[in-house]
Scaffold this motif. Structure first.
Motif, PDB file in Angstrom:
ATOM      1  N   TYR A  67      11.911  -1.089  -4.115  1.00  0.00           N
ATOM      2  CA  TYR A  67      11.817  -0.099  -5.195  1.00  0.00           C
ATOM      3  C   TYR A  67      10.601   0.824  -5.045  1.00  0.00           C
ATOM      4  CZ  TYR A  67      15.549  -2.179  -8.008  1.00  0.00           C
ATOM      5  OH  TYR A  67      16.768  -2.614  -8.482  1.00  0.00           O
ATOM      6  N   ARG A  68       9.962   0.775  -3.898  1.00  0.00           N
ATOM      7  CA  ARG A  68       8.723   1.541  -3.687  1.00  0.00           C
ATOM      8  C   ARG A  68       8.892   3.022  -3.994  1.00  0.00           C
ATOM      9  NH1 ARG A  68       4.409   3.578  -4.006  1.00  0.00           N
ATOM     10  NH2 ARG A  68       2.977   4.016  -2.322  1.00  0.00           N
ATOM     11  N   ASP A  69      10.050   3.597  -3.623  1.00  0.00           N
ATOM     12  CA  ASP A  69      10.276   5.030  -3.843  1.00  0.00           C
ATOM     13  C   ASP A  69      11.487   5.289  -4.743  1.00  0.00           C
ATOM     14  OD1 ASP A  69       8.132   6.032  -2.132  1.00  0.00           O
ATOM     15  OD2 ASP A  69       9.320   5.230  -0.470  1.00  0.00           O
ATOM     16  N   PHE A  70      11.891   4.289  -5.490  1.00  0.00           N
ATOM     17  CA  PHE A  70      13.071   4.407  -6.349  1.00  0.00           C
ATOM     18  C   PHE A  70      12.813   5.399  -7.484  1.00  0.00           C
ATOM     19  CE2 PHE A  70      15.772   3.091  -9.895  1.00  0.00           C
ATOM     20  CZ  PHE A  70      17.009   2.973  -9.276  1.00  0.00           C
ATOM     21  N   ASP A  71      13.810   6.255  -7.735  1.00  0.00           N
ATOM     22  CA  ASP A  71      13.688   7.234  -8.818  1.00  0.00           C
ATOM     23  C   ASP A  71      14.205   6.612 -10.112  1.00  0.00           C
ATOM     24  OD1 ASP A  71      13.578   9.400 -10.493  1.00  0.00           O
ATOM     25  OD2 ASP A  71      14.630  10.778  -9.152  1.00  0.00           O
ATOM     26  N   PHE A  72      13.287   6.209 -10.985  1.00  0.00           N
ATOM     27  CA  PHE A  72      13.662   5.570 -12.245  1.00  0.00           C
ATOM     28  C   PHE A  72      14.117   6.580 -13.296  1.00  0.00           C
ATOM     29  CE2 PHE A  72      10.875   2.446 -10.254  1.00  0.00           C
ATOM     30  CZ  PHE A  72      11.561   1.259 -10.482  1.00  0.00           C
ATOM     31  N   GLY A  73      13.749   7.845 -13.112  1.00  0.00           N
ATOM     32  CA  GLY A  73      14.215   8.862 -14.052  1.00  0.00           C
ATOM     33  C   GLY A  73      13.131   9.852 -14.439  1.00  0.00           C
ATOM     34  N   THR A  74      13.585  11.014 -14.898  1.00  0.00           N
ATOM     35  CA  THR A  74      12.696  12.046 -15.430  1.00  0.00           C
ATOM     36  C   THR A  74      13.081  12.290 -16.878  1.00  0.00           C
ATOM     37  OG1 THR A  74      12.466  13.093 -13.255  1.00  0.00           O
ATOM     38  CG2 THR A  74      11.918  14.436 -15.178  1.00  0.00           C
ATOM     39  N   PHE A  75      12.112  12.350 -17.758  1.00  0.00           N
ATOM     40  CA  PHE A  75      12.414  12.495 -19.179  1.00  0.00           C
ATOM     41  C   PHE A  75      11.506  13.535 -19.838  1.00  0.00           C
ATOM     42  CE2 PHE A  75       9.629   8.934 -18.343  1.00  0.00           C
ATOM     43  CZ  PHE A  75       8.579   9.100 -19.234  1.00  0.00           C
ATOM     44  N   GLU A  76      12.046  14.157 -20.880  1.00  0.00           N
ATOM     45  CA  GLU A  76      11.306  15.117 -21.678  1.00  0.00           C
ATOM     46  C   GLU A  76      10.423  14.367 -22.673  1.00  0.00           C
ATOM     47  OE1 GLU A  76      11.407  18.373 -21.442  1.00  0.00           O
ATOM     48  OE2 GLU A  76      13.280  18.866 -20.396  1.00  0.00           O
ATOM     49  N   VAL A  77       9.179  14.760 -22.748  1.00  0.00           N
ATOM     50  CA  VAL A  77       8.289  14.187 -23.760  1.00  0.00           C
ATOM     51  C   VAL A  77       8.366  15.081 -24.994  1.00  0.00           C
ATOM     52  CG1 VAL A  77       5.929  13.498 -24.320  1.00  0.00           C
ATOM     53  CG2 VAL A  77       6.803  13.210 -21.990  1.00  0.00           C
ATOM     54  N   GLN A 134       6.509 -14.928 -14.890  1.00  0.00           N
ATOM     55  CA  GLN A 134       5.546 -13.851 -15.087  1.00  0.00           C
ATOM     56  C   GLN A 134       5.850 -13.102 -16.394  1.00  0.00           C
ATOM     57  OE1 GLN A 134       3.031 -14.234 -13.167  1.00  0.00           O
ATOM     58  NE2 GLN A 134       4.215 -15.736 -11.983  1.00  0.00           N
ATOM     59  N   TYR A 135       4.970 -12.178 -16.758  1.00  0.00           N
ATOM     60  CA  TYR A 135       5.129 -11.454 -18.027  1.00  0.00           C
ATOM     61  C   TYR A 135       5.825 -10.117 -17.763  1.00  0.00           C
ATOM     62  CZ  TYR A 135       4.072  -9.264 -22.485  1.00  0.00           C
ATOM     63  OH  TYR A 135       4.182  -8.642 -23.698  1.00  0.00           O
ATOM     64  N   TYR A 136       7.002  -9.957 -18.345  1.00  0.00           N
ATOM     65  CA  TYR A 136       7.816  -8.757 -18.131  1.00  0.00           C
ATOM     66  C   TYR A 136       7.913  -7.943 -19.424  1.00  0.00           C
ATOM     67  CZ  TYR A 136       9.113 -11.266 -13.906  1.00  0.00           C
ATOM     68  OH  TYR A 136       9.058 -11.941 -12.717  1.00  0.00           O
ATOM     69  N   TYR A 137       7.696  -6.656 -19.288  1.00  0.00           N
ATOM     70  CA  TYR A 137       7.736  -5.782 -20.465  1.00  0.00           C
ATOM     71  C   TYR A 137       9.171  -5.527 -20.905  1.00  0.00           C
ATOM     72  CZ  TYR A 137       2.765  -4.576 -20.525  1.00  0.00           C
ATOM     73  OH  TYR A 137       1.390  -4.623 -20.641  1.00  0.00           O
ATOM     74  N   ASN A 162      16.888   1.758 -16.088  1.00  0.00           N
ATOM     75  CA  ASN A 162      16.614   1.621 -14.655  1.00  0.00           C
ATOM     76  C   ASN A 162      15.433   0.683 -14.398  1.00  0.00           C
ATOM     77  OD1 ASN A 162      18.702   3.349 -13.944  1.00  0.00           O
ATOM     78  ND2 ASN A 162      17.402   5.170 -14.007  1.00  0.00           N
ATOM     79  N   ILE A 163      14.442   0.737 -15.283  1.00  0.00           N
ATOM     80  CA  ILE A 163      13.295  -0.164 -15.149  1.00  0.00           C
ATOM     81  C   ILE A 163      13.740  -1.612 -15.329  1.00  0.00           C
ATOM     82  CG2 ILE A 163      11.097  -0.875 -16.192  1.00  0.00           C
ATOM     83  CD1 ILE A 163      10.659   2.120 -16.905  1.00  0.00           C
ATOM     84  N   GLN A 164      14.597  -1.857 -16.326  1.00  0.00           N
ATOM     85  CA  GLN A 164      15.068  -3.222 -16.578  1.00  0.00           C
ATOM     86  C   GLN A 164      15.926  -3.743 -15.429  1.00  0.00           C
ATOM     87  OE1 GLN A 164      13.934  -5.210 -18.859  1.00  0.00           O
ATOM     88  NE2 GLN A 164      12.726  -3.609 -19.873  1.00  0.00           N
ATOM     89  N   GLN A 165      16.578  -2.859 -14.707  1.00  0.00           N
ATOM     90  CA  GLN A 165      17.333  -3.264 -13.518  1.00  0.00           C
ATOM     91  C   GLN A 165      16.386  -3.889 -12.496  1.00  0.00           C
ATOM     92  OE1 GLN A 165      19.874  -0.184 -11.603  1.00  0.00           O
ATOM     93  NE2 GLN A 165      18.914  -0.787  -9.667  1.00  0.00           N
ATOM     94  N   PHE A 166      15.260  -3.213 -12.268  1.00  0.00           N
ATOM     95  CA  PHE A 166      14.244  -3.766 -11.363  1.00  0.00           C
ATOM     96  C   PHE A 166      13.673  -5.071 -11.910  1.00  0.00           C
ATOM     97  CE2 PHE A 166       9.507  -3.922 -11.106  1.00  0.00           C
ATOM     98  CZ  PHE A 166       9.422  -4.523  -9.854  1.00  0.00           C
ATOM     99  N   LEU A 167      13.352  -5.090 -13.200  1.00  0.00           N
ATOM    100  CA  LEU A 167      12.734  -6.273 -13.793  1.00  0.00           C
ATOM    101  C   LEU A 167      13.660  -7.483 -13.767  1.00  0.00           C
ATOM    102  CD1 LEU A 167      10.772  -4.809 -16.859  1.00  0.00           C
ATOM    103  CD2 LEU A 167       9.916  -5.399 -14.576  1.00  0.00           C
TER     104      LEU A 167
END
Length: 228
Positions: free
Chosen positions: A190-200, A67-70, A52-57
């Motif tokens: 994407y200000r309030d976009f839910d990128f996901g919840t994950f277990e650490v 620019q520099y993209y992770y 989901n992050i890469q979709q935004f990037l």
């Protein structure tokens, strides 16, 4: 700390600066002589969240590819900067096993937890994913602070600032922004976009450069967290 208020204040102030051209670029991203290294405890998002992050990037790259993209392998949350990056630091300067033993004693007292990546915020030099955490993360941080500060191990915990958030930097400004208006519009999208919840489920101790680039990062140990 109220994270939502903190992120919102940062967003409001920084977006106004970016809109006015009052942003900062990082001259060291492409500097091959940059020799800043340290050791850090990091958390990695799961694959679905990274997707989901890469979709935004990808949309941001279409606006300004310079620019520099992770990349996925570099995306992280800093649980704790044990030795903040400084010029000339080498693993030869420390006994790595002493750090592993100390961290292991701390983490065995804590269980796994969840982090939600929801929305974007900004600084004057980068764009960040907002991370929302449970009390467990800061309990681990406090435990690490006490343990390291009562030891003789080299450390620089809280020397730069006291970490209390769970954000992840995903864009750094390396050059003049080509289209500030379009980039700001995308950030608002994407200000309030839910990128996901994950277990650490695990935490990595790494030797790293300032930007946590995979080609420089050396994994020193992976600590598993009990989720039960």
């Amino acid at each position: 700390m109220n994270l939502a208020e903190h992120y919102n204040k940062l967003y409001t102030e920084s977006i106004a600066k970016i809109a006015n051209g009052d942003y900062e670029t990082d001259p060291l991203i492409d500097d091959k002589t940059d020799n800043r290294f340290g050791i850090t405890l990091v958390i990695r998002p799961d694959a679905a969240t990274n997707h989901n992050i890469q979709q935004f990037l990808s949309e941001a790259k279409a606006i300004d590819p310079d620019q520099y993209y992770y990349q996925n392998a570099d995306i992280h949350i800093t649980l704790m900067s044990i030795i903040s990056c400084y010029n000339g630091f080498s693993l030869k300067d420390i006994e790595v096993q002493d750090y592993i033993d100390m961290i292991k004693k701390v983490l065995v007292r804590h269980k796994g937890f969840r982090i939600q990546f929801k929305g974007l915020t900004a600084s004057s030099s980068c764009i960040l994913i907002q991370g929302f955490l449970t009390d467990t993360l800061n309990e681990i941080r406090d435990d690490l602070r006490k343990s390291f500060k009562s030891s003789d191990l080299q450390q620089s915990i809280d020397k730069r600032y006291t970490i209390q958030t769970a954000h992840s930097t995903v864009i750094r400004f390396r050059s003049e922004l080509k289209n500030r208006t379009a980039l700001i519009d995308l950030i608002k999208k994407y200000r309030d976009f839910d990128f996901g919840t994950f277990e650490v489920k695990q935490v990595e101790l790494v030797y790293n450069d300032w930007y946590q680039r995979e080609k420089f990062v050396k994994k020193l140990h992976i600590f598993s967290l009990d989720l039960n």
